[in-house]
Write a protein that holds these residues in place. Sequence first.
Motif, PDB file in Angstrom:
ATOM      1  N   LEU A  31      44.085  39.934  41.231  1.00  0.00           N
ATOM      2  CA  LEU A  31      44.513  41.054  42.062  1.00  0.00           C
ATOM      3  C   LEU A  31      43.702  41.110  43.352  1.00  0.00           C
ATOM      4  O   LEU A  31      44.253  41.366  44.426  1.00  0.00           O
ATOM      5  CB  LEU A  31      44.375  42.372  41.286  1.00  0.00           C
ATOM      6  CG  LEU A  31      45.376  42.578  40.156  1.00  0.00           C
ATOM      7  CD1 LEU A  31      44.966  43.751  39.285  1.00  0.00           C
ATOM      8  CD2 LEU A  31      46.784  42.781  40.719  1.00  0.00           C
ATOM      9  N   ALA A  32      42.400  40.860  43.255  1.00  0.00           N
ATOM     10  CA  ALA A  32      41.551  40.847  44.449  1.00  0.00           C
ATOM     11  C   ALA A  32      41.999  39.751  45.408  1.00  0.00           C
ATOM     12  O   ALA A  32      42.081  39.971  46.619  1.00  0.00           O
ATOM     13  CB  ALA A  32      40.086  40.660  44.051  1.00  0.00           C
ATOM     14  N   SER A  33      42.302  38.585  44.861  1.00  0.00           N
ATOM     15  CA  SER A  33      42.732  37.461  45.702  1.00  0.00           C
ATOM     16  C   SER A  33      44.049  37.741  46.420  1.00  0.00           C
ATOM     17  O   SER A  33      44.292  37.212  47.504  1.00  0.00           O
ATOM     18  CB  SER A  33      42.895  36.197  44.860  1.00  0.00           C
ATOM     19  OG  SER A  33      41.650  35.787  44.376  1.00  0.00           O
ATOM     20  N   ALA A  34      44.884  38.555  45.810  1.00  0.00           N
ATOM     21  CA  ALA A  34      46.195  38.849  46.385  1.00  0.00           C
ATOM     22  C   ALA A  34      46.145  39.955  47.444  1.00  0.00           C
ATOM     23  O   ALA A  34      47.142  40.188  48.128  1.00  0.00           O
ATOM     24  CB  ALA A  34      47.166  39.244  45.276  1.00  0.00           C
ATOM     25  N   GLN A  35      44.998  40.610  47.581  1.00  0.00           N
ATOM     26  CA  GLN A  35      44.890  41.744  48.502  1.00  0.00           C
ATOM     27  C   GLN A  35      44.744  41.307  49.949  1.00  0.00           C
ATOM     28  O   GLN A  35      44.059  40.345  50.251  1.00  0.00           O
ATOM     29  CB  GLN A  35      43.703  42.631  48.125  1.00  0.00           C
ATOM     30  CG  GLN A  35      43.872  43.370  46.832  1.00  0.00           C
ATOM     31  CD  GLN A  35      45.098  44.254  46.828  1.00  0.00           C
ATOM     32  OE1 GLN A  35      45.316  45.051  47.735  1.00  0.00           O
ATOM     33  NE2 GLN A  35      45.906  44.102  45.799  1.00  0.00           N
ATOM     34  N   THR A  36      45.379  42.072  50.826  1.00  0.00           N
ATOM     35  CA  THR A  36      45.199  41.867  52.262  1.00  0.00           C
ATOM     36  C   THR A  36      44.298  42.941  52.848  1.00  0.00           C
ATOM     37  O   THR A  36      43.738  42.750  53.923  1.00  0.00           O
ATOM     38  CB  THR A  36      46.558  41.883  52.996  1.00  0.00           C
ATOM     39  OG1 THR A  36      47.216  43.119  52.716  1.00  0.00           O
ATOM     40  CG2 THR A  36      47.422  40.718  52.534  1.00  0.00           C
ATOM     41  N   GLU A  37      44.150  44.061  52.140  1.00  0.00           N
ATOM     42  CA  GLU A  37      43.287  45.154  52.588  1.00  0.00           C
ATOM     43  C   GLU A  37      41.877  44.925  52.036  1.00  0.00           C
ATOM     44  O   GLU A  37      41.694  44.837  50.816  1.00  0.00           O
ATOM     45  CB  GLU A  37      43.814  46.497  52.102  1.00  0.00           C
ATOM     46  CG  GLU A  37      45.177  46.853  52.632  1.00  0.00           C
ATOM     47  CD  GLU A  37      45.691  48.148  52.036  1.00  0.00           C
ATOM     48  OE1 GLU A  37      44.871  49.044  51.748  1.00  0.00           O
ATOM     49  OE2 GLU A  37      46.912  48.247  51.857  1.00  0.00           O
ATOM     50  N   ARG A  40      40.663  47.380  49.195  1.00  0.00           N
ATOM     51  CA  ARG A  40      41.275  47.160  47.878  1.00  0.00           C
ATOM     52  C   ARG A  40      40.749  45.872  47.251  1.00  0.00           C
ATOM     53  O   ARG A  40      40.524  45.800  46.049  1.00  0.00           O
ATOM     54  CB  ARG A  40      42.795  47.133  47.990  1.00  0.00           C
ATOM     55  CG  ARG A  40      43.370  48.508  48.345  1.00  0.00           C
ATOM     56  CD  ARG A  40      44.864  48.479  48.496  1.00  0.00           C
ATOM     57  NE  ARG A  40      45.555  48.278  47.225  1.00  0.00           N
ATOM     58  CZ  ARG A  40      45.793  49.238  46.331  1.00  0.00           C
ATOM     59  NH1 ARG A  40      45.383  50.463  46.546  1.00  0.00           N
ATOM     60  NH2 ARG A  40      46.455  48.965  45.220  1.00  0.00           N
ATOM     61  N   LYS A  41      40.557  44.856  48.084  1.00  0.00           N
ATOM     62  CA  LYS A  41      39.998  43.596  47.596  1.00  0.00           C
ATOM     63  C   LYS A  41      38.616  43.834  46.993  1.00  0.00           C
ATOM     64  O   LYS A  41      38.319  43.383  45.881  1.00  0.00           O
ATOM     65  CB  LYS A  41      39.912  42.582  48.734  1.00  0.00           C
ATOM     66  CG  LYS A  41      39.362  41.235  48.315  1.00  0.00           C
ATOM     67  CD  LYS A  41      39.349  40.294  49.505  1.00  0.00           C
ATOM     68  CE  LYS A  41      38.908  38.917  49.123  1.00  0.00           C
ATOM     69  NZ  LYS A  41      39.928  38.133  48.446  1.00  0.00           N
ATOM     70  N   ALA A  42      37.776  44.587  47.701  1.00  0.00           N
ATOM     71  CA  ALA A  42      36.425  44.889  47.215  1.00  0.00           C
ATOM     72  C   ALA A  42      36.475  45.709  45.927  1.00  0.00           C
ATOM     73  O   ALA A  42      35.664  45.498  45.017  1.00  0.00           O
ATOM     74  CB  ALA A  42      35.632  45.621  48.290  1.00  0.00           C
ATOM     75  N   CYS A  82      47.998  37.058  35.871  1.00  0.00           N
ATOM     76  CA  CYS A  82      47.387  36.505  37.085  1.00  0.00           C
ATOM     77  C   CYS A  82      48.464  35.930  37.999  1.00  0.00           C
ATOM     78  O   CYS A  82      48.425  36.120  39.221  1.00  0.00           O
ATOM     79  CB  CYS A  82      46.364  35.427  36.732  1.00  0.00           C
ATOM     80  SG  CYS A  82      44.856  36.060  35.977  1.00  0.00           S
ATOM     81  N   ARG A  83      49.404  35.248  37.404  1.00  0.00           N
ATOM     82  CA  ARG A  83      50.507  34.678  38.194  1.00  0.00           C
ATOM     83  C   ARG A  83      51.327  35.796  38.836  1.00  0.00           C
ATOM     84  O   ARG A  83      51.686  35.726  40.017  1.00  0.00           O
ATOM     85  CB  ARG A  83      51.376  33.801  37.292  1.00  0.00           C
ATOM     86  CG  ARG A  83      52.595  33.233  37.948  1.00  0.00           C
ATOM     87  CD  ARG A  83      52.193  32.229  39.031  1.00  0.00           C
ATOM     88  NE  ARG A  83      53.330  31.789  39.791  1.00  0.00           N
ATOM     89  CZ  ARG A  83      53.993  30.667  39.571  1.00  0.00           C
ATOM     90  NH1 ARG A  83      53.631  29.870  38.589  1.00  0.00           N
ATOM     91  NH2 ARG A  83      55.015  30.345  40.309  1.00  0.00           N
ATOM     92  N   LEU A  84      51.616  36.831  38.053  1.00  0.00           N
ATOM     93  CA  LEU A  84      52.365  37.970  38.590  1.00  0.00           C
ATOM     94  C   LEU A  84      51.582  38.666  39.703  1.00  0.00           C
ATOM     95  O   LEU A  84      52.177  39.122  40.684  1.00  0.00           O
ATOM     96  CB  LEU A  84      52.691  38.960  37.474  1.00  0.00           C
ATOM     97  CG  LEU A  84      53.708  38.511  36.435  1.00  0.00           C
ATOM     98  CD1 LEU A  84      53.808  39.530  35.311  1.00  0.00           C
ATOM     99  CD2 LEU A  84      55.065  38.257  37.069  1.00  0.00           C
ATOM    100  N   PHE A  88      53.479  39.268  42.964  1.00  0.00           N
ATOM    101  CA  PHE A  88      53.986  40.619  43.195  1.00  0.00           C
ATOM    102  C   PHE A  88      52.921  41.658  43.536  1.00  0.00           C
ATOM    103  O   PHE A  88      53.242  42.761  43.952  1.00  0.00           O
ATOM    104  CB  PHE A  88      54.780  41.099  41.975  1.00  0.00           C
ATOM    105  CG  PHE A  88      55.939  40.217  41.654  1.00  0.00           C
ATOM    106  CD1 PHE A  88      57.082  40.232  42.438  1.00  0.00           C
ATOM    107  CD2 PHE A  88      55.899  39.353  40.572  1.00  0.00           C
ATOM    108  CE1 PHE A  88      58.155  39.412  42.145  1.00  0.00           C
ATOM    109  CE2 PHE A  88      56.966  38.529  40.272  1.00  0.00           C
ATOM    110  CZ  PHE A  88      58.106  38.556  41.053  1.00  0.00           C
ATOM    111  N   GLY A  89      51.656  41.360  43.281  1.00  0.00           N
ATOM    112  CA  GLY A  89      50.573  42.285  43.622  1.00  0.00           C
ATOM    113  C   GLY A  89      50.309  43.339  42.567  1.00  0.00           C
ATOM    114  O   GLY A  89      50.874  43.335  41.474  1.00  0.00           O
ATOM    115  N   ASP A  90      49.447  44.277  42.945  1.00  0.00           N
ATOM    116  CA  ASP A  90      48.956  45.254  41.980  1.00  0.00           C
ATOM    117  C   ASP A  90      49.987  46.302  41.584  1.00  0.00           C
ATOM    118  O   ASP A  90      49.889  46.874  40.502  1.00  0.00           O
ATOM    119  CB  ASP A  90      47.680  45.926  42.513  1.00  0.00           C
ATOM    120  CG  ASP A  90      47.891  46.628  43.833  1.00  0.00           C
ATOM    121  OD1 ASP A  90      48.037  47.860  43.827  1.00  0.00           O
ATOM    122  OD2 ASP A  90      47.889  45.945  44.873  1.00  0.00           O
ATOM    123  N   THR A  91      50.990  46.572  42.410  1.00  0.00           N
ATOM    124  CA  THR A  91      51.968  47.599  42.046  1.00  0.00           C
ATOM    125  C   THR A  91      52.777  47.213  40.822  1.00  0.00           C
ATOM    126  O   THR A  91      53.263  48.079  40.107  1.00  0.00           O
ATOM    127  CB  THR A  91      52.924  47.894  43.225  1.00  0.00           C
ATOM    128  OG1 THR A  91      53.570  46.692  43.612  1.00  0.00           O
ATOM    129  CG2 THR A  91      52.185  48.500  44.394  1.00  0.00           C
TER     130      THR A  91
END
Length: 97
Positions: A31-37, A40-42, A82-84, A88-91
């Motif tokens: 989820l952290a790796s998928a974040q752009t913010e 949220r990544k932190a 992890c794949r999802l 698709f991200g955290d939502t």
Amino acid sequence: MSAVATDQETIDRWKAVRQEELDAEAVYRALASAQTEPERKALFEGIADDERRHAAHWEERLRHAKVDPGPARPGQRARILCRLAGDFGDTVVVPIM
């Protein structure tokens, strides 16, 4: 430090709890790796770090009981999440967790 006398049920429970922590760590890292913010990544990285510490606690208990905890890798469900997370991200992933 001497070995702790434990029954198989206790050992199995410790292994299961450790696996839950490893699975959660893997998903939060994804989820952290998928974040752009950055915030949220932190946040997800911090939670993943907490889960790693929790897993380390159970690994220490197992080793103290003279039991090899085995490899530290996520299970199949966690790998799917992890794949999802990447797709698709955290939502999508957080409600499933």
